[in-house]
Design an enzyme around this catalytic site. Structure first.
Site, PDB file in Angstrom:
ATOM      1  N   LYS A   4     -10.694 -12.779  66.038  1.00  0.00           N
ATOM      2  CA  LYS A   4     -11.949 -12.726  66.029  1.00  0.00           C
ATOM      3  C   LYS A   4     -12.357 -11.718  67.145  1.00  0.00           C
ATOM      4  CE  LYS A   4     -12.434 -17.262  63.987  1.00  0.00           C
ATOM      5  NZ  LYS A   4     -12.799 -19.010  64.309  1.00  0.00           N
ATOM      6  N   GLN A  64     -14.095 -22.708  69.093  1.00  0.00           N
ATOM      7  CA  GLN A  64     -12.697 -22.901  68.248  1.00  0.00           C
ATOM      8  C   GLN A  64     -12.280 -24.404  68.058  1.00  0.00           C
ATOM      9  OE1 GLN A  64     -11.509 -20.079  66.469  1.00  0.00           O
ATOM     10  NE2 GLN A  64     -10.203 -21.817  65.443  1.00  0.00           N
ATOM     11  N   ASP A  71     -20.947 -19.943  63.074  1.00  0.00           N
ATOM     12  CA  ASP A  71     -19.924 -20.599  62.144  1.00  0.00           C
ATOM     13  C   ASP A  71     -20.575 -21.450  61.002  1.00  0.00           C
ATOM     14  OD1 ASP A  71     -17.443 -20.056  62.728  1.00  0.00           O
ATOM     15  OD2 ASP A  71     -17.035 -21.569  64.612  1.00  0.00           O
TER      16      ASP A  71
END
Ligand code: NAD
Length: 294
Positions: free
Chosen positions: A52, A96, A119
């Site tokens: 990412k 994460q 997200d």
């Protein structure tokens, strides 16, 4: 049979994001900034976060990585999120997953400012998605929608079967496919671990999305000839003959299913790359919305 090449589609998404970012920089704006928080040293999480960060840099975004110890307490993680929420130079925040046991995942997701929830896991984003309001779409389903659009795959009136009902993949995927939007308007069946007649349902699918996390679970006898097959699964399977000691497997037995399908995503090289494309698009969207850029 068409191979739905994630590298091709994500490359095209990244190119257009890079062009947009360059144009913003030329106008004197700062670069969009994605902040990632990584707790612990889980191998797969390390790989995802590194990818990412690299992808952000490729297209001219700034990215920062906050690393916290595996044993970090919840309060410390929440205060790290609060700092990033308050920082006007940070546009998107991702934590994460998975998180260690001592940390409540829901609390952490809810602590992220919904305006920076790139997200798309915050209940506010999920609620908006449910109601068809503009929101951050979880990156994996978003990436799949971008892929369907890129290849112009018809969805209207089709029967889509989604295996898996998680908040990050299966459920939002089923909402998008059933919504009255481009890439949607399917009749959707959601299957999960308590679905008794899974094979019969899968055989009815014009579009089959496998997101259950069981390597090569979907076999040829579960797929209708001509179906579009989207394989979300990513599982590390031990393999001493592989350089890294493992191989990445999808949820679909690709070799036997591919010849039957009209289109299929490979693993690796399919949905995984699209997930990053979705995340980058969300980050630019957050940046523009939060800075009043149209
Ligand atoms: P999860 O474990 O949260 O959810 C799995 C879902 O599958 C559950 O809803 C469960 O009910 C269902 N399921 C499990 N066994 C089943 C069975 N035998 N029959 C029918 N349904 C069953 O997983 P997740 O986070 O949704 O991820 C699913 C997979 O997708 C994993 O392999 C994960 O690594 C992968 N993933 C890939 C990407 C990507 O970018 N490609 C992104 C996120 C997740």
């Amino acid at each position: 049979m068409l191979v739905l090449d994630g590298k091709l589609v994500s490359g095209s998404v990244k190119e257009s994001l890079k062009a947009e970012t360059t144009a913003l920089l030329e106008k004197g704006y700062r670069a969009p900034h994605l902040a990632a928080i990584l707790v612990g040293t889980n191998g797969a999480s390390e790989t995802y976060v590194a990818s990412k960060v690299k992808n952000c840099e490729d297209i001219g975004f700034v990215s920062s990585l906050v690393r916290l110890d595996e044993n970090v307490d919840e309060a410390t993680l929440l205060s790290t999120i609060a700092q990033l929420n308050a920082d006007p130079g940070v546009d998107g925040i991702l934590v994460q997953l998975p998180l260690p046991k001592q940390i409540n995942e829901h609390k952490v997701i809810e602590a992220i400012d919904p305006r920076k929830d790139v997200d798309g896991f915050h209940p506010s984003s999920a609620g908006k998605l449910m109601q068809g309001l503009p929101s951050f779409i979880p990156a994996t389903p978003y990436g799949i929608m971008l892929m369907l659009e890129f290849f112009n795959l018809p969805t209207k009136g089709k029967h889509a079967v989604v295996i898996g009902r998680s908040n990050i993949v299966g459920r939002p995927m089923s909402i998008l496919l059933s919504s009255n939007i481009p890439g949607g308007n399917c009749t959707v069946t959601v299957c999960h671990s308590h679905t008794p007649n899974l094979k019969e349902i899968c055989l009815q699918a014009d579009i089959l999305v496998a997101a259950l996390g069981r390597p090569e679970f979907v076999k040829a006898d579960m797929v209708k000839p001509g179906a579009v097959v989207i394989d979300v699964g990513i599982t590390r399977v031990d393999d001493p003959t592989a350089k890294k000691g493992f191989r990445i497997k999808g949820d679909v037995a690709y070799a036997e299913v591919a010849p039957l399908s009209s289109a299929i995503t490979p693993v690796p090289g399919g949905v995984g790359l699209m997930t990053i494309a979705g995340l980058l698009k969300n980050t630019l969207q957050a940046y523009k919305t939060n800075n009043g850029i149209v």
